[in-house]
Design a protein around this motif. Structure first.
Motif, mmCIF file in Angstrom:
data_model
loop_
_atom_site.group_PDB
_atom_site.id
_atom_site.type_symbol
_atom_site.label_atom_id
_atom_site.label_comp_id
_atom_site.label_asym_id
_atom_site.label_seq_id
_atom_site.Cartn_x
_atom_site.Cartn_y
_atom_site.Cartn_z
ATOM 1 N N MET A 280 71.235 67.675 16.643
ATOM 2 C CA MET A 280 72.726 68.083 16.693
ATOM 3 C C MET A 280 73.526 66.946 17.522
ATOM 4 O O MET A 280 74.628 67.182 17.490
ATOM 5 C CB MET A 280 72.884 69.443 17.193
ATOM 6 C CG MET A 280 72.221 70.630 16.355
ATOM 7 S SD MET A 280 72.030 72.146 17.267
ATOM 8 C CE MET A 280 73.722 72.390 17.589
ATOM 9 N N ASN A 281 72.864 66.160 18.167
ATOM 10 C CA ASN A 281 73.444 65.042 19.048
ATOM 11 C C ASN A 281 74.146 65.887 20.025
ATOM 12 O O ASN A 281 75.319 65.523 20.303
ATOM 13 C CB ASN A 281 74.498 64.189 18.091
ATOM 14 C CG ASN A 281 73.732 63.189 17.125
ATOM 15 O OD1 ASN A 281 72.738 62.479 17.574
ATOM 16 N ND2 ASN A 281 74.364 63.103 16.019
ATOM 17 N N ALA A 282 73.566 66.991 20.422
ATOM 18 C CA ALA A 282 74.175 67.816 21.661
ATOM 19 C C ALA A 282 73.339 67.458 22.946
ATOM 20 O O ALA A 282 72.747 66.501 23.121
ATOM 21 C CB ALA A 282 74.013 69.275 20.965
ATOM 22 N N ALA A 283 73.628 68.360 23.913
ATOM 23 C CA ALA A 283 73.032 68.334 25.041
ATOM 24 C C ALA A 283 72.618 69.494 25.765
ATOM 25 O O ALA A 283 73.146 70.638 25.349
ATOM 26 C CB ALA A 283 74.104 67.504 26.116
ATOM 27 N N CYS A 284 71.680 69.497 26.521
ATOM 28 C CA CYS A 284 71.180 70.867 27.101
ATOM 29 C C CYS A 284 70.775 70.561 28.353
ATOM 30 O O CYS A 284 70.333 69.764 28.899
ATOM 31 C CB CYS A 284 70.141 71.353 26.038
ATOM 32 S SG CYS A 284 68.541 70.603 25.976
ATOM 33 N N TRP A 285 70.534 71.957 29.136
ATOM 34 C CA TRP A 285 69.573 72.032 30.230
ATOM 35 C C TRP A 285 68.359 72.816 29.817
ATOM 36 O O TRP A 285 68.801 73.752 28.965
ATOM 37 C CB TRP A 285 70.026 72.221 31.561
ATOM 38 C CG TRP A 285 70.489 73.656 31.928
ATOM 39 C CD1 TRP A 285 69.679 74.907 31.534
ATOM 40 C CD2 TRP A 285 71.619 74.332 32.346
ATOM 41 N NE1 TRP A 285 70.223 75.990 32.063
ATOM 42 C CE2 TRP A 285 71.678 75.515 32.526
ATOM 43 C CE3 TRP A 285 72.936 73.507 32.813
ATOM 44 C CZ2 TRP A 285 72.652 76.301 32.928
ATOM 45 C CZ3 TRP A 285 73.902 74.424 33.142
ATOM 46 C CH2 TRP A 285 73.781 75.702 33.187
ATOM 47 N N ILE A 286 67.158 73.038 30.179
ATOM 48 C CA ILE A 286 66.092 73.693 29.819
ATOM 49 C C ILE A 286 65.639 74.293 31.011
ATOM 50 O O ILE A 286 65.313 73.509 32.150
ATOM 51 C CB ILE A 286 65.079 73.317 29.181
ATOM 52 C CG1 ILE A 286 65.717 72.654 27.524
ATOM 53 C CG2 ILE A 286 63.870 74.117 29.119
ATOM 54 C CD1 ILE A 286 64.501 71.945 26.669
ATOM 55 N N SER A 287 65.599 75.641 31.406
ATOM 56 C CA SER A 287 65.219 76.140 32.600
ATOM 57 C C SER A 287 64.123 77.164 32.168
ATOM 58 O O SER A 287 64.256 78.012 31.197
ATOM 59 C CB SER A 287 66.203 76.910 33.768
ATOM 60 O OG SER A 287 67.092 77.848 32.778
ATOM 61 N N PHE A 288 62.852 77.294 32.932
ATOM 62 C CA PHE A 288 61.789 78.153 32.686
ATOM 63 C C PHE A 288 61.904 79.440 33.467
ATOM 64 O O PHE A 288 62.475 79.274 34.737
ATOM 65 C CB PHE A 288 60.447 77.432 32.723
ATOM 66 C CG PHE A 288 60.438 76.500 31.903
ATOM 67 C CD1 PHE A 288 59.796 76.549 30.662
ATOM 68 C CD2 PHE A 288 61.063 75.005 32.217
ATOM 69 C CE1 PHE A 288 59.494 75.291 29.898
ATOM 70 C CE2 PHE A 288 60.790 74.037 31.305
ATOM 71 C CZ PHE A 288 60.191 74.076 30.043
ATOM 72 N N SER A 289 61.384 80.369 33.008
ATOM 73 C CA SER A 289 61.000 81.794 33.945
ATOM 74 C C SER A 289 59.536 81.324 34.399
ATOM 75 O O SER A 289 58.763 80.969 33.647
ATOM 76 C CB SER A 289 61.254 82.876 33.168
ATOM 77 O OG SER A 289 60.212 82.950 32.139
ATOM 78 N N CYS A 290 59.266 81.603 35.777
ATOM 79 C CA CYS A 290 58.146 81.226 36.262
ATOM 80 C C CYS A 290 57.531 82.465 37.043
ATOM 81 O O CYS A 290 58.053 83.364 37.520
ATOM 82 C CB CYS A 290 58.083 80.151 37.204
ATOM 83 S SG CYS A 290 59.004 78.744 36.533
ATOM 84 N N LYS A 291 56.058 82.434 36.999
ATOM 85 C CA LYS A 291 55.590 83.759 37.704
ATOM 86 C C LYS A 291 54.574 83.403 38.958
ATOM 87 O O LYS A 291 54.434 84.202 39.656
ATOM 88 C CB LYS A 291 54.277 84.023 36.744
ATOM 89 C CG LYS A 291 53.176 83.185 36.454
ATOM 90 C CD LYS A 291 52.059 83.937 35.378
ATOM 91 C CE LYS A 291 51.065 82.926 35.042
ATOM 92 N NZ LYS A 291 49.809 83.779 34.250
ATOM 93 N N ASN A 292 54.921 82.064 39.451
ATOM 94 C CA ASN A 292 54.230 81.831 40.739
ATOM 95 C C ASN A 292 54.941 80.184 41.200
ATOM 96 O O ASN A 292 55.879 79.906 40.447
ATOM 97 C CB ASN A 292 52.766 81.710 40.768
ATOM 98 C CG ASN A 292 52.016 80.921 39.754
ATOM 99 O OD1 ASN A 292 52.609 79.907 39.702
ATOM 100 N ND2 ASN A 292 51.072 81.356 39.253
ATOM 101 N N GLU A 293 54.197 79.849 42.139
ATOM 102 C CA GLU A 293 54.836 78.496 42.705
ATOM 103 C C GLU A 293 54.699 77.380 41.799
ATOM 104 O O GLU A 293 55.182 76.322 42.063
ATOM 105 C CB GLU A 293 54.200 78.278 44.249
ATOM 106 C CG GLU A 293 54.519 79.355 44.968
ATOM 107 C CD GLU A 293 53.423 80.143 45.193
ATOM 108 O OE1 GLU A 293 52.456 80.454 44.436
ATOM 109 O OE2 GLU A 293 53.503 81.004 46.201
ATOM 110 N N THR A 294 53.600 77.603 40.892
ATOM 111 C CA THR A 294 53.321 76.289 39.926
ATOM 112 C C THR A 294 53.411 76.589 38.289
ATOM 113 O O THR A 294 53.442 75.421 37.804
ATOM 114 C CB THR A 294 52.174 75.642 40.261
ATOM 115 O OG1 THR A 294 51.042 76.739 40.016
ATOM 116 C CG2 THR A 294 51.908 75.345 41.655
ATOM 117 N N GLU A 295 53.509 77.828 38.028
ATOM 118 C CA GLU A 295 53.280 77.864 36.582
ATOM 119 C C GLU A 295 54.521 78.686 36.114
ATOM 120 O O GLU A 295 55.248 79.538 36.636
ATOM 121 C CB GLU A 295 52.108 78.880 36.264
ATOM 122 C CG GLU A 295 51.048 78.275 36.751
ATOM 123 C CD GLU A 295 49.544 79.132 36.592
ATOM 124 O OE1 GLU A 295 48.474 78.655 36.322
ATOM 125 O OE2 GLU A 295 49.841 80.169 36.546
#
Length: 313
Positions: A188-203
């Motif tokens: 789409m020639n757009a922009a985003c940020w991507i943020s994850f839900s995490c279950k511990n300090e590394t995953e």
């Protein structure tokens, strides 16, 4: 149309402040969100309340706002009896509300206060949010990549065409879905940020290493920041370091207040993690976060504290 960019806001602010929770603020105003549509229900029934929440965060110091479209999907609205045309209008409305509140706030106080012109970030929640069964915290959807593309594509087109500055692709539990969102953004020639839900300090939630997610998204020019949201605050400093070691992109973090969510009963319980939110935010900034805000159960007061901290940097 000329869109505001994350790079411009970061250049002006140094540390960019994101907003806080939408749903819990709506609940404080008396909204009953025990519904498969969650805060998207209010888009149809009381959109003026969503505007009030957006305005409260701009006033508290937020440099960007996230639209109330996390759970606003065509499939979800149609399942509740709306027509497809009505669903599309409600999704566009989420952006319209924030665009108006940003402009009203900017003219009333933001411009004269020397603040950055805020970003309008269109929330793109995960497929699991539409399922409303807590699977956004597991990532085990059992659907194909093409199913995910089809699910996200039209909503993202509507949000972009309505005038969003970038997508807030958030609470993503699996890398495959993040890549689908990045590919659609790029097309789409757009922009985003991507943020994850995490279950511990590394995953992240499905067990994938956050380091591997950072590496995989590094190649996408359209991904302007990578990070973590809807996660316990005490995991975040470690997660920031993992991302920083595997990506050159700005890091965004907006965790929960520290209480735990039960997706079965849809209730929060337990205590907030020992420290005050501002003390956590100071840790995150020291670890390398460039964008800091709050997710579930955070308030305008929390964002005000983060803004005061960020302005000292």
């Amino acid at each position: 149309m000329k869109r505001n960019t994350l790079e411009e806001v970061l250049k002006q602010t140094g540390i960019m402040v994101a907003d806080g929770a939408m749903a819990t603020e709506l609940e404080r105003m008396g909204c009953d969100l025990n519904d498969s549509l969650w805060s998207a229900k209010v888009l149809a029934e009381q959109p003026e309340l969503i505007g009030k929440v957006h305005r409260s965060y701009f006033e508290a110091g937020a440099d960007c706002g996230i639209t109330a479209s996390y759970q606003a999907t065509i499939d979800g609205f149609c399942k509740r009896g709306y027509t497809e045309a009505e669903a599309e209008e409600l999704i566009r409305r989420s952006v319209d509300i924030m665009v108006k509140e940003r402009e009203d706030w900017w003219q009333a106080e933001g411009k004269d206060a020397g603040r950055a012109y805020p970003l309008v970030c269109a929330s793109v929640g995960p497929y699991g949010a539409y399922l409303a069964d807590g699977s956004e915290y597991r990532g085990n959807y059992g659907v194909s990549k093409e199913d995910l593309r089809k699910f996200h594509k039209r909503r993202m087109e509507l949000l972009w065409d309505a005038g969003a500055d970038l997508f807030a692709v958030e609470t993503i539990p699996c890398l495959e879905e993040a890549i689908v969102a990045a590919e659609l953004t790029q097309e789409m020639n757009a922009a985003c940020w991507i943020s994850f839900s995490c279950k511990n300090e590394t995953e992240i939630s499905d067990g994938t290493k956050i380091a591997d997610c950072a590496k995989a998204l590094e190649a996408f020019e359209c991904v302007k920041a990578i990070g973590i949201n809807c996660t316990a605050p005490h995991f975040v400093a470690s997660l920031i370091k993992e991302i920083k070691n595997n990506s050159t992109k700005p890091i965004i973090v907006y965790p929960n207040s520290g209480e735990e969510y039960d997706p079965v009963t849809k209730t929060w319980h337990g205590n907030k993690d020992g420290k005050c939110y501002c003390d956590f935010a100071a840790e995150w900034i020291a670890a390398g976060a460039k964008i800091v805000g709050g997710c579930c159960r955070t308030t305008p007061d929390n964002i005000r504290e983060v803004a005061e901290l960020a302005r000292k940097k």
